[in-house]
Scaffold this active site. Structure first.
Site, PDB file in Angstrom:
ATOM      1  N   PHE A  82       0.799  -1.235   0.000  1.00  0.00           N
ATOM      2  CA  PHE A  82       0.000   0.000   0.000  1.00  0.00           C
ATOM      3  C   PHE A  82       0.831   1.284   0.000  1.00  0.00           C
ATOM      4  O   PHE A  82       0.283   2.372  -0.159  1.00  0.00           O
ATOM      5  CB  PHE A  82      -0.997   0.035   1.180  1.00  0.00           C
ATOM      6  CG  PHE A  82      -2.068  -1.005   1.096  1.00  0.00           C
ATOM      7  CD1 PHE A  82      -3.101  -0.895   0.176  1.00  0.00           C
ATOM      8  CD2 PHE A  82      -2.046  -2.110   1.929  1.00  0.00           C
ATOM      9  CE1 PHE A  82      -4.097  -1.861   0.092  1.00  0.00           C
ATOM     10  CE2 PHE A  82      -3.031  -3.091   1.861  1.00  0.00           C
ATOM     11  CZ  PHE A  82      -4.054  -2.957   0.930  1.00  0.00           C
ATOM     12  N   HIS A 191     -11.687  -4.686   0.913  1.00  0.00           N
ATOM     13  CA  HIS A 191     -10.468  -4.018   0.447  1.00  0.00           C
ATOM     14  C   HIS A 191     -10.710  -2.510   0.340  1.00  0.00           C
ATOM     15  O   HIS A 191     -11.813  -2.080  -0.004  1.00  0.00           O
ATOM     16  CB  HIS A 191     -10.072  -4.580  -0.920  1.00  0.00           C
ATOM     17  CG  HIS A 191      -8.679  -4.270  -1.326  1.00  0.00           C
ATOM     18  ND1 HIS A 191      -8.332  -3.079  -1.911  1.00  0.00           N
ATOM     19  CD2 HIS A 191      -7.533  -4.988  -1.221  1.00  0.00           C
ATOM     20  CE1 HIS A 191      -7.036  -3.078  -2.158  1.00  0.00           C
ATOM     21  NE2 HIS A 191      -6.525  -4.219  -1.744  1.00  0.00           N
TER      22      HIS A 191
END
Length: 229
Positions: A82, A191
């Site tokens: 990320f 998600h």
């Protein structure tokens, strides 16, 4: 990654030594050598493939966030799920992570997408696949990385206690089967991608819940605020 032995922090080398000697890992290294020999551009750079491990030694891990594979755009991947280096625009999933943190903790949205400060506090930012071809998502799927990172999760589950696992999305949640839920805390949500964040990632309050779980064990909570020095 060296053709002979990966440059990885020493505590991780201790726990993962058998994986590095295994035939599947040798086949993975050979695959990466062949990609390089063909002139194929691979992300992240070799020196950053094990960045998550080098920034978060085994003994320091308190929280685990599991991603799928590295960003495949130039300059984005640097070995932490990320996360992107300073100066690179935060991708959409990370923007949504910041939005949830703002809702949950009231902390300001940072300008940087670099999550290294989390890693240095004990948040292992682990992608299941550690390399990717430029501009080809999931192009190094089923080449051996999944077996390696499954072993990482299993070692953490077996050898540590009271970890907080943040499993966002179906792919990460499938890894839950490797985690001893009697010893560890598992927080699940959709998600943070724009395609699914509004189905329950927003409002999951994982950041405050994570810190509550750490504090109950007498552990220092994570300072999630990236706007502070």
């Amino acid at each position: 990654m060296s053709a002979v032995s990966p440059q990885i922090e020493e505590s991780w080398m201790l726990f993962l030594y058998d994986e590095f000697q295994a035939s599947y890992f040798e086949a993975l290294k050979q695959f990466l050598r062949e990609e390089k020999a063909k002139g194929i551009r691979i992300f992240p750079p070799g020196s950053q493939i094990f960045n998550a491990f080098n920034l978060t030694p085994f003994y320091n891990v308190k929280v685990v966030i599991i991603g799928q594979d590295p960003y495949h755009g130039p300059g984005q991947a640097h070995g932490l799920c990320f996360s992107v280096p300073d100066g690179v625009q935060p991708p959409p999933s990370l923007v949504n992570i910041y939005k949830e943190q703002q809702q949950d903790l009231g902390i300001p949205v940072p300008k940087t997408g670099n999550l290294e400060p989390w890693a240095k506090q004990g948040v292992l930012l682990l992608n299941a696949i550690l390399t990717v071809r430029a501009r080809q998502a999931a192009s190094h799927h089923n080449k051996g990385w999944e077996q390696f990172t499954d072993a990482v999760i299993k070692q953490l589950s077996d050898k540590k206690e009271g970890l907080v696992f943040l499993l966002w999305g179906k792919y990460a949640q499938e890894k839950g089967a490797l985690i001893d839920a009697d010893k560890h805390h598992i927080l699940q949500a959709p998600h943070p991608s724009p395609f699914s964040a509004d189905r329950g990632f927003f409002g999951c309050k994982h950041f405050s819940r994570c810190n509550e779980l750490l504090e109950k064990q007498g552990k220092t909570p994570i300072n999630w605020d990236l706007t502070q020095p």
